[in-house]
Design an enzyme around this catalytic site. Sequence first.
Site, PDB file in Angstrom:
ATOM      1  N   VAL A  59       0.860  -1.191   0.000  1.00 47.52           N
ATOM      2  CA  VAL A  59       0.000   0.000   0.000  1.00 47.52           C
ATOM      3  C   VAL A  59       0.889   1.231   0.000  1.00 47.52           C
ATOM      4  O   VAL A  59       0.710   2.161  -0.776  1.00 47.52           O
ATOM      5  CB  VAL A  59      -0.920   0.018   1.233  1.00 47.52           C
ATOM      6  N   ARG A  92       3.402   2.410   9.831  1.00 47.07           N
ATOM      7  CA  ARG A  92       4.813   2.380   9.471  1.00 47.07           C
ATOM      8  C   ARG A  92       5.641   2.749  10.692  1.00 47.07           C
ATOM      9  O   ARG A  92       5.253   3.621  11.483  1.00 47.07           O
ATOM     10  CB  ARG A  92       5.114   3.375   8.331  1.00 47.07           C
ATOM     11  N   GLU A 141      13.586  -2.538  10.297  1.00 48.33           N
ATOM     12  CA  GLU A 141      12.972  -3.866  10.225  1.00 48.33           C
ATOM     13  C   GLU A 141      13.930  -4.802   9.498  1.00 48.33           C
ATOM     14  O   GLU A 141      14.346  -4.486   8.391  1.00 48.33           O
ATOM     15  CB  GLU A 141      11.630  -3.796   9.488  1.00 48.33           C
ATOM     16  N   HIS A 180       5.957  -7.383  11.474  1.00 50.32           N
ATOM     17  CA  HIS A 180       5.293  -6.789  10.303  1.00 50.32           C
ATOM     18  C   HIS A 180       4.458  -7.839   9.547  1.00 50.32           C
ATOM     19  O   HIS A 180       4.724  -8.137   8.377  1.00 50.32           O
ATOM     20  CB  HIS A 180       6.323  -6.154   9.368  1.00 50.32           C
ATOM     21  N   ILE A 181       3.430  -8.347  10.209  1.00 50.84           N
ATOM     22  CA  ILE A 181       2.612  -9.421   9.621  1.00 50.84           C
ATOM     23  C   ILE A 181       1.153  -9.021   9.417  1.00 50.84           C
ATOM     24  O   ILE A 181       0.299  -9.886   9.221  1.00 50.84           O
ATOM     25  CB  ILE A 181       2.664 -10.688  10.497  1.00 50.84           C
TER      26      ILE A 181
END
Length: 354
Positions: free
Chosen positions: A109, A271, A300, A319-320
């Site tokens: 996105v 984010r 990350e 980050h899932i």
Amino acid sequence: MWNSRISLRSLQQIAVGAHGRLDAMQRAKSTLPRVYVTRKVPPEGLKILRQSGQVEFELWDSDDPVPRSELLEKVKGVDGLLCMLTEQIDAELLDTAGPNLKVLSTMSVGFDHISLDEIKKRGIRLGHTPDVLTDAVAELTIALLLTTSRRLIEATHEAKTGGWGTWRTMWLCGYELANSTVGILGLGRIGLAIAERLKPFKVKKFIYTDVTPRPELASQINAEYVSLEQLAKESDFLTICCALTPETQGICNRKLFSQMKSNAIFINTSRGGVVNQEDLLEALSTGQIAAAGLDVTTPEPLPTDHPLFKLKNCVILPHIASASYATRNAMSALAASNLLAGLWGEPMPKELKL
């Protein structure tokens, strides 16, 4: 308008059917457009590229990001690039790719990994994948919020390591959603979807802030537009749903945390860059706020020795948020469809207008 629940079959028809209208001259081209895919994407996206018969593509066949040196070598002369948010699309890469590059399609996105000024200057079109991950991100946000507020990670650890003794009146007490005020920083599709899922928990009030009021979305959840300061002061649960932009970089900082309630829960699934992590660490360590749940960090992956991991009142996920089989396949299918449409000068299903 793109429907977040559009079927994969429809995506395949968009990608393959539209390009089936190419005339004989186009089909007779001696060389097909060259495309580089920077990761082993979910099968539906690759299926669309293969079945289209309209491109010659090569991919980095790995679950791990392509090394920068390899990426710079492979993009030379390509017509299109299907990338992930892990690839930095900057002037160096675009110069290396050369003038043939006309289309970028990112399976994400967000597009903060892409230099918009540079691709606009070169006339490169950009597709991305909003909407199709709204449900998955909203569901994960709720899961993270409940896990954090009800201290489930702590409780699991105590149960497994012998901490579970006799019943105690205040042991592992957390915070309820019932009769609470939920604040949303960035009321878009995902923020709205989160609020809709929280309604059955008997939330007393929804408040939000954004660049400007969003009355049409807000009316669906009866949310009140407030200032950022008021959002911080009133929220029992504060969910971060905004995009990372120069304006939102580090917006969740010492000032914001100092205005929050001491029993407030902070949740970020947007984010990592919107949060000043040193300020968050201080707020959590000193009891300025009760707890935080993060699906995104900076960097990350977050180093395993980072002090945030040592805090009992901080839950960190890798980050899932969009990691469901259906959503990742839909993202790859949309990314492939955007790429093909852009290569043949057709409207993309989801194009960022520059």
